[in-house]
Write a protein that holds these residues in place. Structure first.
Motif, short mmCIF file in Angstrom:
data_model
loop_
_atom_site.label_atom_id
_atom_site.label_comp_id
_atom_site.label_asym_id
_atom_site.label_seq_id
_atom_site.Cartn_x
_atom_site.Cartn_y
_atom_site.Cartn_z
N PRO A 74 -68.34 92.76 118.75
CA PRO A 74 -67.74 93.49 119.33
C PRO A 74 -66.98 95.07 118.75
O PRO A 74 -66.53 96.13 118.99
N LYS A 75 -67.72 95.12 118.32
CA LYS A 75 -68.54 96.57 117.73
C LYS A 75 -69.00 97.40 118.71
O LYS A 75 -69.57 97.10 119.45
N PRO A 76 -68.27 98.89 118.64
CA PRO A 76 -68.96 99.93 119.49
C PRO A 76 -70.39 100.27 119.84
O PRO A 76 -70.97 99.72 118.44
N ARG A 77 -70.12 100.23 121.06
CA ARG A 77 -72.58 100.50 121.10
C ARG A 77 -71.87 102.27 120.86
O ARG A 77 -71.84 102.74 121.28
N TYR A 78 -73.57 102.53 120.68
CA TYR A 78 -73.58 104.30 119.91
C TYR A 78 -75.32 104.13 120.51
O TYR A 78 -76.06 103.54 121.16
N LEU A 79 -75.66 105.39 121.65
CA LEU A 79 -76.57 105.95 122.50
C LEU A 79 -77.34 106.66 121.29
O LEU A 79 -76.48 107.88 120.82
#
Length: 432
Positions: A74-79
């Motif tokens: 559920p956590k945000p995803r990062y690039l």
């Protein structure tokens, strides 16, 4: 195969190539518009089918890396874009970002959409201030044009992009050390697992890709997988920037299909400097085992270079001619690794320090044959036993140079010093 493939470098000769207007005049950001009309999973499959492999050194399949992100987290995803180009001899990402920053930014937007991320960070080496300024200007242009921010191109997709300046540590090119630095900690590699795809930036799912890898994505979206795989080789498809430096007539960036040979690149670059012959070269920067003139016709792809006993790495082709003392060159490299070791693990911290001491003895003619065995023993204790790839990479020039030029090491202590004329012998283009 001798034909260059100017794709990322196609507009580098234009005086305003770094501006949004110039980039869009050549069809820039049309791939983003196309991508936003596709399903994110379809984009991931496209990159997988194209076979794009990471251009930062390891050559790991890019689409596969994107697919590792857990779907139920559920956590945000990062690039995170790794623009901390620091490997000796590697000089492709800086000119790319300087001449064509928007191709990277378009790739960032497409990648974020594909992996369902709404936040991207571009981590740039702090010394290249001119690149940082240009990137930040390009990001500002993209925001103003509605290409970043809220509701990009009316698609409902939101994206925030931050350009972060590092503090000039080679270790931060290692992805987990980069993440620690980005979080505000001292840049040191993390123990893996967990891998960044599961617990990366802020302990959230994170994709870390090289500048050239991300910059290649827009052309894959516009050209298609078949177009991309038509270049290169079966297992190493596509094109790449080959950085020729050192004792070559016309050093610079040569964008060509993977599988091109050094002989072909040297033909295009005017050959080794006049009056001299090739002695040794690196296929992928100083952390890859050196090769010799016997490998001129080895295809520059991941498999062929691996079979030759080296690694393709970042395609940093450092060319050394017959005036170069191999012992002196290796010493300079190991001095770099000893200086840049973060000190977290004992094999790397101690191993590189002691290799410098031994190599200094050998270069000045005070060594013995036992010192060669000591170097190999140190490398054996470094390889595969350090926290990250810095320790592994440091062994490459040492072991390969002893393998190919053992007699030259012996000549140093048998003759009581370097057998090369110090007025002619050069390392990094400097007289010794």
């Amino acid at each position: 195969m001798t034909t260059l493939t100017p794709i990322l470098s196609a507009n580098w000769d234009r005086p305003e190539s770094f501006t949004l207007a110039d980039y869009r005049a050549e069809g820039g950001y049309e791939s983003l518009r196309t991508a936003l009309g596709m399903d994110p999973d379809e984009l991931v499959d496209l990159v997988k089918t194209a076979g794009l492999r990471g251009r930062g050194g390891a050559g790991f399949p890019t689409g596969m890396k994107w697919g590792f992100l857990p779907k139920d987290n559920p956590k945000p995803r990062y690039l995170v874009v790794n623009a901390d180009e620091s490997e000796p001899g590697t000089c492709k990402d800086v000119p790319l970002m300087l001449a064509n920053p928007h191709v990277l930014l378009e790739g960032v937007a497409i990648t974020c959409y594909a992996i369902r991320s709404h936040q991207a960070f571009i981590y740039v080496r702090g010394e290249v201030l001119h690149v940082i300024r240009r990137l930040r200007q390009a990001v500002a242009e993209a925001y103003e044009a509605g290409l970043f921010g809220t509701n990009i191109l009316g698609s409902g997709f939101d994206l925030e992009v931050v350009v972060h300046a590092g503090a000039g540590a080679y270790i931060c090119g290692e992805e987990t050390a980069l993440l620690d630095s980005l979080e505000g900690y001292r840049g040191q590699p993390r123990l893996k697992p967990p891998f960044p795809a599961v617990a990366g930036l802020y302990a959230s799912p994170t994709v870390v890709n090289n500048v050239e890898s991300i910059s290649s994505v827009p052309s894959i979206v516009s050209g298609g997988a078949d177009w991309f795989t038509a270049m290169g080789t079966e297992k190493s498809p596509g094109f790449g920037l080959f950085s020729l430096s050192g004792h070559v007539s016309r050093p610079g960036q040569y964008e060509a299909p993977l599988g091109v040979t050094l002989r072909e690149l040297l033909d295009m670059a005017g050959g080794v400097r006049e009056g001299h012959e090739l002695k040794f070269w690196t296929p992928g920067g100083s952390s890859t085992p050196i090769l010799t003139a016997d490998h001129l016709d080895t295809p520059l792809d991941f498999e062929a270079i691996g079979a030759a006993g080296s690694m393709l790495g970042t395609r940093a082709l450092q060319i050394f001619d017959d005036t170069t003392c191999v012992v002196r060159a290796v010493l300079r490299w190991i001095e770099f690794y000893a200086h840049e070791s973060c000190g977290k693990c004992t094999p790397c911290r101690e191993g590189n320090f002691w290799m410098v001491q031994v190599l200094e003895r050998l270069e000045h003619g005070r060594g013995t044959e036992a010192d060669l065995e000591k170097l190999l023993d140190i490398c054996d204790n470094l390889l595969g036993r350090s926290f990250c790839a810095l320790g592994d990479g440091a062994t490459s020039p040492v072991t390969s140079s002893i393998s190919y030029f053992r007699q030259e090491y012996i000549d140093h202590f048998e003759q009581g010093g370097c057998p090369f004329d110090p007025t002619k012998s050069t390392v990094w283009g400097e007289s010794s």
